[in-house]
Design an enzyme around this catalytic site. Structure first.
Site, PDB file in Angstrom:
ATOM      1  N   GLU A  49       0.810  -1.223   0.000  1.00 37.86           N
ATOM      2  CA  GLU A  49       0.000   0.000   0.000  1.00 37.86           C
ATOM      3  C   GLU A  49       0.843   1.273   0.000  1.00 37.86           C
ATOM      4  OE1 GLU A  49      -0.549  -2.626   1.953  1.00 37.86           O
ATOM      5  OE2 GLU A  49      -2.658  -3.191   1.851  1.00 37.86           O
ATOM      6  N   PHE A 111     -11.854  -7.321  13.429  1.00 38.37           N
ATOM      7  CA  PHE A 111     -10.750  -7.748  12.564  1.00 38.37           C
ATOM      8  C   PHE A 111     -10.395  -6.640  11.562  1.00 38.37           C
ATOM      9  CE2 PHE A 111      -9.281  -9.915   8.622  1.00 38.37           C
ATOM     10  CZ  PHE A 111      -8.045 -10.314   9.121  1.00 38.37           C
ATOM     11  N   GLN A 112      -9.129  -6.343  11.472  1.00 43.60           N
ATOM     12  CA  GLN A 112      -8.599  -5.294  10.591  1.00 43.60           C
ATOM     13  C   GLN A 112      -9.243  -3.933  10.832  1.00 43.60           C
ATOM     14  OE1 GLN A 112      -8.498  -6.869   6.516  1.00 43.60           O
ATOM     15  NE2 GLN A 112      -6.431  -7.619   6.892  1.00 43.60           N
ATOM     16  N   LYS A 161     -17.679  -0.702   5.548  1.00 36.95           N
ATOM     17  CA  LYS A 161     -18.117  -1.705   4.579  1.00 36.95           C
ATOM     18  C   LYS A 161     -19.635  -1.684   4.387  1.00 36.95           C
ATOM     19  CE  LYS A 161     -17.248  -6.515   3.327  1.00 36.95           C
ATOM     20  NZ  LYS A 161     -16.573  -7.769   3.688  1.00 36.95           N
ATOM     21  N   MET A 475      24.079   9.055   2.981  1.00 38.50           N
ATOM     22  CA  MET A 475      24.010  10.331   3.680  1.00 38.50           C
ATOM     23  C   MET A 475      24.347  10.156   5.163  1.00 38.50           C
ATOM     24  SD  MET A 475      23.710  13.522   3.226  1.00 38.50           S
ATOM     25  CE  MET A 475      22.725  14.173   1.869  1.00 38.50           C
TER      26      MET A 475
END
Lengths: 571, 180
Positions: A49, A111-112, A161, A475
């Site tokens: 993602e 969940f999630q 959802k 760096m």
């Protein structure tokens, strides 16, 4: 017309003119993925993602339109937090849609589930948790309005959802009033009194500098800037976020200021008597020690965001408007400084004494990273877009590539997000398929997001990636060498592990490697001949190369360290 | 027994350079979190905060924030606050131009030994007794923050005082002082 919330979301995105979504599906966002099959919108399936977010940023920076990313709830949403923070720091217009668990489950540790509107409150311009399908069109229209007007930025829409699955009667807001944003008034107008004072300051100035920041590109003011500069002949510095706002070939452009800025650009700011900041925010990487920054200068500050005024540096005149409007008004008011011949003579002297230099390349290698960038640039067609990660390679790319057009330099400025380069380059190539897109990357950065090259190959997005492989987090290594008595702690990466050529090939890309000057020219030529698949080149560069000039962290810009060669020549 | 001497030091409940921001916000979920989060991440100090529905609107609430103008320049606090999309309007009230009120509630044990002293403190503060039983009483004062400060200080002399203040609400004074 009755639609599901999911259909309404996709239709709303179509309504906003979206042609591409970067995303990855999952449980909570599943309903929205079904109507994508029937939509003309192109969906690009990423491998992580974070890649979706940076691609959307690259798309936005190359196109000037909002980038769109869509992910699921929970870890899908948290994985895109870094790109959101990055877009927030760099004022990049982004609309991110996240799935959320069903409204009845919110707050139950389902969940999630995660509180993504809470997590992103401080790193979005605004965010919405949509409570009913009827509100979806308004949320989408408001998100695009917020993301792209005023000071642009990321906006997140969290879609439960059950809201996506419920139905609504299709409608779409036809005016800003219907967006229900009573607290948002981005419109700006110039205060005539402030304008008069700005004109007077310019007229009285003998050593002015135009400090051009990213807001100049955001307001698409490049053409106006050029016309203004041609008329008033005021020296220009273009910050890391504004490279390309004025062509590097323009004689008034001194280049990049700041910690790794060109000596003449840094010093002109330090010695100027008037600093005209155009969409710039006095970032610490530009100012160095703030108390000694441009200490003798009056300041005219142009910004569309009034919260930037006096935040770091008190402005003598603040003009609250976008850069294009300000330049138009200053032109109309006939703003003009005194004769600048003496000032220009001083600046030309700095330019001649302290140009950007690096040690001569050796035929047998290792390669000089600056030389690799110049060799790629020399063979790149006009309009080539360059994306970068964060670190030494980014600074060298900004210093040594000659940017001639707006929207050709795509990098992570404020946030300094390693791994930005590859996905941002992919997004840029999707926005500008006719242009060559190079990602100048470091070996450390490349390893963070390289998996998106699989996406690029699968989706037919032929970018070119140049890894300046010095086997170090360069760096950090540079700082440890210079400020930590060469005690190198956890910075060695090994040039051969992973094998970048094999890795590229495993992802369906062409993998090339160059150790010598001859190989360098060869692989650049071969890369330029390939335009159907992504190309990755492993350039073996010198680990001891450091970025110069440099102002040490927290030090005054007066104490700029030039390249060692120039130091010995000066003494 | 007389009331104990009030604490002699200066207890000010308000920062030296405080300002009152009367902030009209959309009455939407999470608005208070947005404001509190902004103050926290920018390092601005809130001294007190009061929220209630605004002037007959269901859509808007008024948040009265007393800010410590030492912690950050006031213009920076207002500027950042204004960027919150749910913030509709901000009135910045200098203390001298603001009509400020606050509510103080206190419950304390009383017995024959201190009842008279307690009643004297309550009377002097023009507070009211609103609840009472055999061993305790509760007082309320709706007044200026200064009056609440004085009452709180006077009550500090008694033991086992349970005390709560609301934080102030404010509106602009009808007669504003000329700014110098």
């Amino acid at each position: 017309m009755e639609l599901t919330g999911a259909q309404a979301l996709i239709k709303s995105l179509e309504h906003e003119g979206v042609d591409t979504i970067f995303g990855l599906p999952g449980g909570a966002i599943l309903p929205v993925y079904d109507p994508i099959l029937d939509s003309p919108i192109r969906h690009i399936l990423v491998r992580h993602e974070q890649g979706a977010g940076h691609m959307a940023e690259g798309y936005a920076l190359a196109s000037g339109r909002a980038g769109v990313a869509m992910v699921t709830s929970g870890p899908g949403a948290t994985n895109i937090v870094t790109p959101i923070a990055n877009a927030h720091m760099d004022s990049t217009p982004l609309v991110v849609v996240t799935g959320q668990v069903a409204t009845a489950s919110i707050g139950s540790d389902a969940f999630q589930e995660c509180d993504i509107t809470g997590i992103t409150m401080g790193i979005t311009k605004h965010n919405f948790l949509v409570q009913s399908a009827h509100d979806i069109p308004r949320a989408v229209a408001a998100a695009f309005h917020l993301a792209t007007t005023g000071r642009p930025g990321p906006v997140l829409i969290d879609l439960p959802k059950d809201v996506a699955q419920s139905t609504m009667q299709w409608w779409y807001p036809s005016s800003v009033e219907e967006l229900d944003l009573p607290g948002y008034q981005p419109a700006s107008s110039i205060d005539g009194d402030a304008l008069d004072r700005a004109v007077a300051l310019i007229a009285a100035s003998e050593r002015p500098v135009l400090y051009v920041g990213g807001g100049t590109l955001k307001s698409r003011a490049s053409a106006q800037l050029r016309a203004f500069v041609d008329r008033v002949r005021i020296p220009v510095v273009t910050t890391l976020m504004a490279r390309g706002a004025l062509p590097d070939s323009h004689e008034m452009n001194l280049g990049m200021p700041g910690m790794h800025g060109v000596y003449a650009a840094v010093t002109a700011m330090q010695k100027c008597d008037l600093l005209i900041a155009l969409g710039a925010r006095f970032d610490d990487r530009v100012t160095g020690q703030i108390s000694s920054f441009a200490a003798g200068a009056k300041v005219i500050h142009v910004d569309v965001d009034p919260a930037e005024f006096h935040k770091v540096r008190r402005a003598d005149v603040a003009l609250q408007c976008d850069v294009a409007t300000a330049l138009g008004a200053l032109d109309a008011a006939g703003a003009e400084p005194a004769n600048l011949d003496v000032w220009w003579k001083e600046i030309r002297n700095w330019q001649e004494r302290y140009p950007l230099v690096y040690d001569d390349p050796r035929p047998e290698g290792p390669l000089r990273p600056q030389h690799v960038i110049e060799a790629i640039a020399a063979k790149a067609p006009p309009g080539t877009i360059v994306a970068a990660g964060v670190g030494q390679h980014q600074m060298w790319a900004s210093q040594h590539w000659r940017f001639e057009e707006p929207g050709t330099w795509i990098n992570s400025g404020g946030a300094g997000t390693m791994g930005f380069g590859v996905p941002a380059a992919i997004g840029a190539k999707v926005a500008q398929p006719g242009r060559t897109v190079w990602c100048i990357d470091g070996d450390g950065c490349f390893q963070m997001t390289a998996q998106e090259l699989t996406t690029a190959r699968a989706e037919g997005i032929p970018i070119k990636v140049a890894i300046l492989n010095n086997a170090y987090l360069g760096m950090v290594r540079q700082w440890q060498e210079m400020f930590y008595e060469e005690r190198y702690s956890e910075v060695y990466l090994d040039a051969d592990l992973p094998d970048y050529v094999k890795w590229a090939e495993a992802m369906g890309c062409v993998g090339l490697r160059a150790r010598t000057l001859e190989e360098m020219h060869d692989v650049i030529e071969r890369a330029n001949e390939i335009d159907d698949v992504p190309v990755v080149i492993d350039f073996r560069t010198d680990a001891s190369e450091k970025v110069f000039p440099m102002v040490a962290s927290g030090a005054s810009n007066d104490d700029i360290m030039v390249h060692p060669r120039q130091r010995s020549a000066a003494s | 027994m007389t009331a104990p001497e009030p604490y002699a030091g200066v207890t000010t409940h308000t920062p030296v350079r405080h300002h009152i921001l009367s902030v009209l916000v959309e009455n939407k979920a999470g608005v208070l979190a947005r404001i509190a989060g902004l103050f926290a991440r920018r390092g601005f100090n809130i001294y007190s905060l009061a929220v209630a529905p605004a002037e007959g609107h269901a859509r808007f609430s008024r948040v009265t924030i007393v800010v410590d103008a030492e912690s950050a320049p006031l213009e920076q606090i207002v500027g950042q606050l204004n960027k919150l999309v749910n913030v509709v309007d901000i009135k910045d009230l200098a203390p001298r131009d603001a009509l400020e009120r606050e509510l103080l509630l206190a419950t304390l044990p009383v017995d024959d030994g201190n009842r008279a002293a307690v009643l004297e403190v309550v009377a002097n503060a023009a507070a009211s007794i609103v609840d009472v039983n055999a061993t305790s009483l509760s007082v309320v004062l709706a007044g200026t923050p200064h009056a609440c400060d004085l009452l709180e200080r006077a009550l500090e002399g008694f033991s086992d005082v349970e005390l709560q203040r609301t934080g102030r609400v404010a509106l602009p004074r009808l007669t504003q002082t000329e700014s110098l």
